[in-house]
Design a protein around this motif. Structure first.
Motif, short mmCIF file in Angstrom:
data_model
loop_
_atom_site.label_atom_id
_atom_site.label_comp_id
_atom_site.label_asym_id
_atom_site.label_seq_id
_atom_site.Cartn_x
_atom_site.Cartn_y
_atom_site.Cartn_z
N GLU A 261 -2.24 -5.46 -10.71
CA GLU A 261 -1.58 -6.71 -10.39
C GLU A 261 -0.09 -6.50 -10.11
O GLU A 261 0.47 -7.03 -9.14
N ARG A 264 0.26 -4.81 -6.77
CA ARG A 264 0.03 -5.76 -5.68
C ARG A 264 1.27 -6.63 -5.46
O ARG A 264 1.69 -6.84 -4.31
N ARG A 265 1.87 -7.12 -6.55
CA ARG A 265 3.07 -7.95 -6.43
C ARG A 265 4.24 -7.17 -5.84
O ARG A 265 4.97 -7.67 -4.99
#
Length: 311
Positions: A261, A264-265
């Motif tokens: 996550e 991805r950010r």
């Protein structure tokens, strides 16, 4: 004209070896698997510090004799590098290191040897200010014998008859579908992972996909469109900086490698900033710190603060 240039080059190399005062060694004639060829000159800070002599034939043994002065890589590390370049997995090999003897101009000299599996072996000894290193694949001799090479001309001349390497045919390979920026980032990250594994374990050397150049150009064209800047050179630099930043994050931070996550950010915010679609993203300060790292900005601390949610 080609023969004239070749003669000039061999004369230059002979002169550089002679002027360096470096004593050059090669295998004794009695143990040569094939005729000697000049391999390479090694320079450090503009000074000639090593001369390599090679012996090889297609699908046969390969041997290199290096005469050098100054600091050198440990013998085992040198063998690891050779195994890796040959496409072997040195992590799977049985290694053995021991003391041995090298015959130098007929005199036995104390040496060390390293064996890796049943194909690779290396020897090293010091004599008269020269460090002699012999590395071999599919060739073994006990004892190894080297002699002073008084005239490099014959091995240099043989280079004129070495056949050119066979060119592999080009294979077409389509670019994977998707936004070029994202596809390029994923391609680079996968390449970096494969390269790190290759460095750690050996094996076939990973290469870039056939479509890599075409993918890069697609990303540059897309950068021009998204940033509303038609300057191709600036777009190319922006793509290069983007790729370098993402690669640096993967190399430096566990959170980037292990937290899908956060990764991805980070990638999404880098894309928004580099394209100019949303430059004021939460990681803008961290990204600027990386871009200005040459000025002493602590980009690692800035990205760590971003990853932990600190302003």
């Amino acid at each position: 004209m080609g023969q004239e240039r070749f003669a000039q080059q061999t004369a230059r190399i002979s002169r550089e070896i002679r002027d360096s005062g470096l004593r050059v060694f090669a295998l004794a004639a009695a143990v040569e698997p094939v005729d000697a060829l000049f391999g390479n000159l090694v320079e450090t800070d503009g000074e000639l510090t090593g001369v390599q002599v090679e012996y090889s034939r297609p699908d046969g043994p390969w041997v290199q004799v290096e005469s050098a002065r100054g600091l050198l890589a440990p013998l085992r590390m040198l063998v690891e590098q050779r195994v890796r370049r040959d496409g072997g997995r040195y992590a799977d090999l049985a290694w053995a290191e021991e003391e041995t003897t090298l015959l130098v101009d007929g005199r036995p000299e104390p040496a060390e040897t390293v064996r890796a599996g049943d194909r690779w072996q290396a020897w090293r000894c010091d004599t008269a200010g020269v460090r002699i290193t012999v590395v071999s694949r599919d060739w073994a001799m006990d004892p190894v014998a080297v002699v002073t090479q008084t005239d490099p001309a014959p091995m240099l001349d043989r280079l004129a008859t070495v056949p050119a390497a066979e060119q592999r045919p080009h294979r077409a390979e389509p670019i994977p579908p998707g936004e070029p920026h994202r596809v390029l980032i994923e391609t680079i990250l996968c390449r970096d992972i494969e390269h790190a594994k290759w460095v750690a374990e050996g094996g076939p050397m990973p290469g870039s996909p056939v479509y890599a150049g075409e993918l890069w150009q697609a990303a540059v064209l897309r950068q021009r469109d998204l940033s509303d800047d038609r300057d191709t050179e600036r777009a190319d630099r922006a793509i290069g900086a983007m790729v370098h930043l993402v690669s640096s994050l993967q190399h430096e931070f566990d959170w980037f490698r292990d937290d899908a996550e956060l990764r991805r950010r980070a990638i999404a915010e880098i894309l928004l900033k580099v394209t100019g679609l949303a430059p004021e993203v939460p990681s803008a300060t961290a990204q600027e710190a990386w871009y200005h790292r040459a000025e002493g900005r602590d980009w690692r601390a800035a990205w760590s603060d971003w990853a932990t949610g600190r302003p």
